[in-house]
Design a protein around this motif. Sequence first.
Motif, mmCIF file in Angstrom:
data_model
loop_
_atom_site.group_PDB
_atom_site.id
_atom_site.type_symbol
_atom_site.label_atom_id
_atom_site.label_comp_id
_atom_site.label_asym_id
_atom_site.label_seq_id
_atom_site.Cartn_x
_atom_site.Cartn_y
_atom_site.Cartn_z
ATOM 1 N N GLU A 83 0.738 -1.346 0.072
ATOM 2 C CA GLU A 83 -0.047 0.115 -0.044
ATOM 3 C C GLU A 83 0.821 1.200 0.152
ATOM 4 O O GLU A 83 2.032 1.251 0.356
ATOM 5 C CB GLU A 83 -0.897 -0.103 1.122
ATOM 6 C CG GLU A 83 -0.043 -0.066 2.506
ATOM 7 C CD GLU A 83 -1.250 0.141 3.748
ATOM 8 O OE1 GLU A 83 -2.210 0.846 3.658
ATOM 9 O OE2 GLU A 83 -0.659 -0.332 4.976
ATOM 10 N N SER A 84 0.257 2.326 -0.541
ATOM 11 C CA SER A 84 0.921 3.442 -0.321
ATOM 12 C C SER A 84 -0.171 4.559 -0.052
ATOM 13 O O SER A 84 -1.188 4.630 -0.795
ATOM 14 C CB SER A 84 1.847 4.072 -1.701
ATOM 15 O OG SER A 84 0.927 3.986 -2.640
ATOM 16 N N PHE A 85 0.290 5.803 0.720
ATOM 17 C CA PHE A 85 -0.665 6.684 1.122
ATOM 18 C C PHE A 85 -0.129 7.817 1.552
ATOM 19 O O PHE A 85 1.150 7.747 1.937
ATOM 20 C CB PHE A 85 -1.857 6.299 1.924
ATOM 21 C CG PHE A 85 -1.272 5.669 3.565
ATOM 22 C CD1 PHE A 85 -0.886 6.568 4.528
ATOM 23 C CD2 PHE A 85 -0.656 4.107 3.426
ATOM 24 C CE1 PHE A 85 -0.380 5.968 5.731
ATOM 25 C CE2 PHE A 85 -0.057 3.899 4.769
ATOM 26 C CZ PHE A 85 -0.012 4.762 5.989
ATOM 27 N N ILE A 86 -0.926 8.937 1.808
ATOM 28 C CA ILE A 86 -0.343 10.218 2.487
ATOM 29 C C ILE A 86 -1.093 10.164 4.061
ATOM 30 O O ILE A 86 -1.997 9.996 4.178
ATOM 31 C CB ILE A 86 -0.837 11.341 1.546
ATOM 32 C CG1 ILE A 86 -0.334 11.540 0.499
ATOM 33 C CG2 ILE A 86 -0.573 12.714 2.315
ATOM 34 C CD1 ILE A 86 -0.932 12.553 -0.591
ATOM 35 N N ASN A 87 0.226 10.481 4.862
ATOM 36 C CA ASN A 87 -0.307 10.574 6.259
ATOM 37 C C ASN A 87 -0.937 11.855 6.301
ATOM 38 O O ASN A 87 -0.026 12.842 6.550
ATOM 39 C CB ASN A 87 0.930 10.482 7.176
ATOM 40 C CG ASN A 87 0.708 10.667 8.667
ATOM 41 O OD1 ASN A 87 -0.691 10.797 9.026
ATOM 42 N ND2 ASN A 87 1.478 10.686 9.388
ATOM 43 N N ASP A 88 -2.105 12.062 6.594
ATOM 44 C CA ASP A 88 -2.654 13.637 6.588
ATOM 45 C C ASP A 88 -3.614 13.602 8.008
ATOM 46 O O ASP A 88 -4.814 13.730 8.083
ATOM 47 C CB ASP A 88 -3.777 13.928 5.679
ATOM 48 C CG ASP A 88 -4.989 13.049 5.167
ATOM 49 O OD1 ASP A 88 -4.759 11.662 5.743
ATOM 50 O OD2 ASP A 88 -6.030 13.435 4.767
ATOM 51 N N ALA A 89 -3.034 12.791 9.078
ATOM 52 C CA ALA A 89 -3.562 12.789 10.442
ATOM 53 C C ALA A 89 -4.180 14.212 10.752
ATOM 54 O O ALA A 89 -3.310 15.168 10.410
ATOM 55 C CB ALA A 89 -2.498 12.596 11.407
ATOM 56 N N PRO A 90 -5.154 14.369 11.411
ATOM 57 C CA PRO A 90 -5.697 15.801 11.623
ATOM 58 C C PRO A 90 -4.650 16.668 12.450
ATOM 59 O O PRO A 90 -4.884 18.027 12.088
ATOM 60 C CB PRO A 90 -7.016 15.325 12.616
ATOM 61 C CG PRO A 90 -7.358 13.963 12.115
ATOM 62 C CD PRO A 90 -6.019 13.248 12.016
ATOM 63 N N PHE A 91 -3.759 16.262 13.263
ATOM 64 C CA PHE A 91 -3.112 17.222 13.965
ATOM 65 C C PHE A 91 -1.836 17.825 13.030
ATOM 66 O O PHE A 91 -1.190 18.954 13.212
ATOM 67 C CB PHE A 91 -2.285 16.528 15.020
ATOM 68 C CG PHE A 91 -1.087 15.540 14.757
ATOM 69 C CD1 PHE A 91 0.158 16.041 14.777
ATOM 70 C CD2 PHE A 91 -1.650 14.219 14.491
ATOM 71 C CE1 PHE A 91 1.098 14.936 14.485
ATOM 72 C CE2 PHE A 91 -0.675 13.274 14.277
ATOM 73 C CZ PHE A 91 0.657 13.588 14.241
ATOM 74 N N LEU A 92 -1.962 17.227 11.796
ATOM 75 C CA LEU A 92 -0.962 17.816 10.632
ATOM 76 C C LEU A 92 -1.511 18.918 9.924
ATOM 77 O O LEU A 92 -0.914 19.371 8.996
ATOM 78 C CB LEU A 92 -0.370 16.718 9.784
ATOM 79 C CG LEU A 92 0.551 15.418 10.631
ATOM 80 C CD1 LEU A 92 0.992 14.469 9.616
ATOM 81 C CD2 LEU A 92 1.684 16.184 11.419
ATOM 82 N N LEU A 93 -2.818 19.124 10.094
ATOM 83 C CA LEU A 93 -3.543 19.875 9.007
ATOM 84 C C LEU A 93 -4.144 21.196 9.839
ATOM 85 O O LEU A 93 -4.251 21.243 11.081
ATOM 86 C CB LEU A 93 -4.534 19.019 8.591
ATOM 87 C CG LEU A 93 -4.460 17.884 7.983
ATOM 88 C CD1 LEU A 93 -5.724 16.996 7.277
ATOM 89 C CD2 LEU A 93 -3.686 18.267 6.512
ATOM 90 N N GLU A 94 -4.427 22.085 8.971
ATOM 91 C CA GLU A 94 -5.308 23.391 9.806
ATOM 92 C C GLU A 94 -6.234 23.705 8.379
ATOM 93 O O GLU A 94 -6.040 23.327 7.225
ATOM 94 C CB GLU A 94 -4.239 24.547 9.796
ATOM 95 C CG GLU A 94 -3.664 24.986 8.714
ATOM 96 C CD GLU A 94 -2.791 26.418 8.964
ATOM 97 O OE1 GLU A 94 -3.366 27.000 9.910
ATOM 98 O OE2 GLU A 94 -1.958 26.467 8.187
ATOM 99 N N GLU A 95 -7.142 24.452 8.908
ATOM 100 C CA GLU A 95 -8.305 24.760 8.084
ATOM 101 C C GLU A 95 -7.573 25.780 6.963
ATOM 102 O O GLU A 95 -6.856 26.617 7.386
ATOM 103 C CB GLU A 95 -9.493 25.674 8.768
ATOM 104 C CG GLU A 95 -10.519 26.110 7.702
ATOM 105 C CD GLU A 95 -11.391 26.891 8.698
ATOM 106 O OE1 GLU A 95 -12.612 27.341 8.025
ATOM 107 O OE2 GLU A 95 -11.344 27.096 9.894
ATOM 108 N N ASP A 96 -8.007 25.733 5.610
ATOM 109 C CA ASP A 96 -7.448 26.737 4.738
ATOM 110 C C ASP A 96 -8.653 27.821 4.467
ATOM 111 O O ASP A 96 -9.568 27.689 3.895
ATOM 112 C CB ASP A 96 -7.181 25.963 3.412
ATOM 113 C CG ASP A 96 -6.562 26.755 2.540
ATOM 114 O OD1 ASP A 96 -6.749 28.066 2.653
ATOM 115 O OD2 ASP A 96 -5.731 26.317 1.312
#
Length: 315
Positions: A269-282
């Motif tokens: 498998e391959s994926f992007i780790n976009d755990a919520p704490f790595l993100l912010e609202e744009d």
Amino acid sequence: MLSLLLASWLTLVELNCENLFDCQHDSLKQDTEWLPASVRNWTPARYWRKVNSIGQEILSCQDDGIPDLVALVEVENDSVIFDLTRRSLLRHAGYEYLMTQSPDVRGIDVALLYQPMTFRPLCCDYLEVEPLEGMRPTRDVLYVQGETLNRGDVVGETSDCDTLHVFVVHAPSRFGGEHPTRPNRRVVMERIMQVVRELPENAKVIIAGDFNDYADSPSLQYLEQQGLINVTREARGTNGAQGTYRYQGEWESIDHVLVSRVLCDFVAESFINDAPFLLEEDKKYGGVKPLRTYNGYRYQRGFSDHLPLVVRFRF
């Protein structure tokens, strides 16, 4: 039996750390932007928060254990990787590392963290890239040949090893325009292929890093024409990320992992780790975006402007 089952998996993470600089001035490099007295006010407290944030980001890439290999891009020097592996949240993870010492004018390099329990380096080299006319010196490519290890090897059980040829790359940027700088990225790919062509036909090759190009760009197409396969072309996150990087509301992927055809069958498998704490609202364009360390020159205690790529192999 359980240890052999666990050992059949190998996880690779690729991450652009976004300016992981220490607070010390290197008189031979253009790093004054990342000093306590600079416009960014890059203090020891902010540095250590960044180091621990990168450690947290790496640990979050795998639920069952920790990643075996971590290809890191945009790290300044040996001291920051030492701090990351020995003095951060990763200090008990057991990582060893290899890294380049490049002629890049800003002093940034690439590195490979590895778990000695599951990967044993056999040799390491730094592929220098001869700049084209008018091209600034760029980052060396890190090349590591090593063996995958079953955990049974450590406790005396016998098992087969797979030899991997790992390349970590940070290609020249598009500063000055995509088309005018296109040859700069192509020459890096040609340098990598010089080494790949010397390997056995059935070699298990991994090329990971920030290519500063998209999957359909000429530099990536060149590698695919040489028989390599972009196994992260369709990688997505589970919390909204459609790429590893977001610019003016558009998700883009300039980070990639390519493998040789013989290794492609081992990719689970391959994926992007976009755990919520790595993100912010744009707030400007809607949706979410990576929570980076600075928004312009405003410090915001983030992680990186790139999200990690994760590829899991089963041997």
